[in-house]
Design an enzyme around this catalytic site. Structure first.
Site, short mmCIF file in Angstrom:
data_model
loop_
_atom_site.label_atom_id
_atom_site.label_comp_id
_atom_site.label_asym_id
_atom_site.label_seq_id
_atom_site.Cartn_x
_atom_site.Cartn_y
_atom_site.Cartn_z
N LYS A 15 5.54 -14.55 -12.64
CA LYS A 15 5.72 -15.92 -13.17
C LYS A 15 4.60 -16.84 -12.67
CE LYS A 15 9.81 -16.29 -11.19
NZ LYS A 15 9.92 -14.97 -10.51
N ARG A 88 17.94 -20.27 -12.57
CA ARG A 88 18.24 -18.94 -12.02
C ARG A 88 19.67 -18.52 -12.26
NH1 ARG A 88 14.30 -17.01 -7.72
NH2 ARG A 88 12.82 -18.70 -7.85
N ARG A 125 1.48 -9.06 -1.70
CA ARG A 125 1.04 -10.37 -2.16
C ARG A 125 0.54 -11.21 -0.97
NH1 ARG A 125 5.11 -13.95 -5.41
NH2 ARG A 125 6.47 -13.30 -3.72
N ARG A 158 4.03 -14.62 2.58
CA ARG A 158 5.29 -15.38 2.55
C ARG A 158 6.34 -14.71 3.43
NH1 ARG A 158 6.65 -16.73 -3.68
NH2 ARG A 158 8.73 -16.20 -2.92
N ARG A 169 16.59 -10.45 -2.65
CA ARG A 169 16.19 -11.33 -3.76
C ARG A 169 16.40 -10.63 -5.09
NH1 ARG A 169 10.36 -12.50 -1.74
NH2 ARG A 169 10.03 -13.32 -3.84
P1 AP5 Z 1 3.70 -13.56 -8.69
O1 AP5 Z 1 3.01 -14.09 -9.90
O2 AP5 Z 1 3.52 -14.28 -7.42
O3 AP5 Z 1 5.26 -13.30 -9.02
P2 AP5 Z 1 6.46 -14.31 -9.20
O4 AP5 Z 1 7.24 -13.89 -10.40
O5 AP5 Z 1 5.98 -15.73 -9.14
O6 AP5 Z 1 7.31 -13.91 -7.92
P3 AP5 Z 1 8.01 -14.80 -6.80
O7 AP5 Z 1 8.26 -13.88 -5.64
O8 AP5 Z 1 7.25 -16.06 -6.53
O9 AP5 Z 1 9.36 -15.15 -7.49
P4 AP5 Z 1 10.68 -15.58 -6.83
O10 AP5 Z 1 11.44 -16.05 -8.00
O11 AP5 Z 1 11.31 -14.54 -5.99
O12 AP5 Z 1 10.22 -16.69 -5.77
P5 AP5 Z 1 10.20 -18.29 -5.82
O13 AP5 Z 1 9.05 -18.76 -5.06
O14 AP5 Z 1 10.39 -18.77 -7.20
O15 AP5 Z 1 3.21 -12.04 -8.51
C1 AP5 Z 1 3.67 -11.24 -7.43
C2 AP5 Z 1 2.55 -10.30 -6.97
O16 AP5 Z 1 2.28 -9.37 -8.01
C3 AP5 Z 1 1.22 -10.99 -6.66
O17 AP5 Z 1 0.61 -10.30 -5.59
C4 AP5 Z 1 0.41 -10.83 -7.95
O18 AP5 Z 1 -0.98 -10.77 -7.71
C5 AP5 Z 1 0.93 -9.49 -8.46
N1 AP5 Z 1 0.99 -9.39 -9.91
C6 AP5 Z 1 1.43 -10.36 -10.78
N2 AP5 Z 1 1.37 -9.91 -12.04
C7 AP5 Z 1 0.92 -8.63 -11.97
C8 AP5 Z 1 0.66 -7.62 -12.95
N3 AP5 Z 1 0.88 -7.84 -14.24
N4 AP5 Z 1 0.21 -6.41 -12.52
C9 AP5 Z 1 0.02 -6.16 -11.20
N5 AP5 Z 1 0.22 -7.08 -10.22
C10 AP5 Z 1 0.67 -8.29 -10.61
O19 AP5 Z 1 11.56 -18.62 -5.02
C11 AP5 Z 1 11.64 -18.35 -3.62
C12 AP5 Z 1 13.00 -18.75 -3.08
O20 AP5 Z 1 13.22 -20.16 -3.28
C13 AP5 Z 1 14.22 -18.09 -3.73
O21 AP5 Z 1 14.49 -16.81 -3.16
C14 AP5 Z 1 15.33 -19.12 -3.41
O22 AP5 Z 1 15.73 -19.01 -2.05
C15 AP5 Z 1 14.59 -20.43 -3.58
N6 AP5 Z 1 14.67 -20.94 -4.96
C16 AP5 Z 1 13.62 -21.08 -5.82
N7 AP5 Z 1 14.04 -21.54 -7.01
C17 AP5 Z 1 15.38 -21.71 -6.90
C18 AP5 Z 1 16.38 -22.12 -7.81
N8 AP5 Z 1 16.09 -22.46 -9.09
N9 AP5 Z 1 17.67 -22.17 -7.37
C19 AP5 Z 1 17.99 -21.82 -6.10
N10 AP5 Z 1 17.08 -21.39 -5.19
C20 AP5 Z 1 15.78 -21.34 -5.59
MG MG Z 2 6.26 -17.33 -7.81
#
Ligand code: AP5
Ligand code: MG
Length: 212
Positions: A15, A88, A125, A158, A169
């Protein structure tokens, strides 16, 4: 105004990576609830103190806290956003429509990815907090180890990117995602993108989808 974009996908599904590409090519604004929560933790605010252990464990922060944070950080009347990591669950999907979008048109893009490949993506990552660049030690390493290509800042692993937390997660994601997809499907706004391929290929698919 063009539709607001809602990115839905498992941890590590890409994402943030795709949001960056979309912003640089099409000029959207980016709102990632994960980034906003991590910024609060880094500032040491009351909110940050309250949510720190929840993020570290990979659980969801309560709906009202995240909704308030989101609303304080977007201005739908004047801009087009990419919503990254929100909604989510079903309650957040409804709240996004009724309390944030308020009638603004939107498209939801689901990153349909093979979950087995995600742990490896995530543990490798590394992120740059200021520039927002996202690296991967295997698929997108920085030119200088440990440093951001764009800003030169130190890269961060992270705290929730350990194998154990990633598994929690994933479980949280699996428990909540189906009603979210059904919600967008029913209103004709759901677009599925196969997201296991390279990030360039995924980007091409998303581009086709949003420009048609
Ligand atoms: P990346 O693009 O960083 O992936 P992402 O989908 O953004 O993954 P996240 O881990 O950020 O998602 P998340 O939803 O768990 O975390 P968030 O920060 O939103 O890519 C990942 C890796 O893969 C990178 O190294 C990249 O280079 C590589 N990559 C990407 N695409 C690729 C491809 N096509 N091929 C190969 N490699 C690739 O949330 C964190 C925490 O915040 C949650 O756990 C929760 O506690 C809280 N939180 C956030 N939002 C909410 C909400 N709405 N409600 C409640 N709690 C929330
Ligand atoms: Mg992200």
């Amino acid at each position: 105004m063009r539709p607001q974009l809602i990115l839905i996908g498992a941890p590590g599904s890409g994402k943030g990576t795709q949001a960056k590409k979309l912003i640089s090519e099409f000029g959207y604004n980016h709102v990632s609830t994960g980034d906003l929560l991590r910024a609060e933790i880094q500032k040491g605010s009351d909110l940050g103190e309250r949510v720190k252990s929840i993020l570290d464990a990979g659980n969801l922060v309560d709906d009202q806290t995240v909704l308030d944070l989101l609303n304080a950080n977007c201005d739908i009347a004047n801009s087009t956003y990419i919503f990254d990591g929100y909604p989510r669950n079903l309650e957040q999907s409804r709240a996004l429509d009724s309390e944030v979008l308020k009638g603004a048109s939107s498209k939801a893009i689901y990153f349909d990815v093979d979950l087995e490949i995600l742990v490896e993506r995530i543990v490798n990552r590394r992120v740059a907090m200021k520039s927002g660049e996202i690296y991967n030690l295997i698929t997108r390493p920085p030119k200088t180890p440990g440093k951001c290509d764009v800003s030169g800042e130190d890269l961060v692993h992270r705290k929730d990117d350990t194998e154990e937390t990633v598994r929690n997660r994933m479980n949280v994601f699996i428990e909540n995602v189906e009603p979210v997809l059904a919600y967008y499907e029913q209103s004709g706004r759901l677009y599925r993108v196969k997201a296991s391929e390279s990030s360039t290929e995924v980007f091409e698919k998303i581009k086709n989808l949003i420009t048609k």
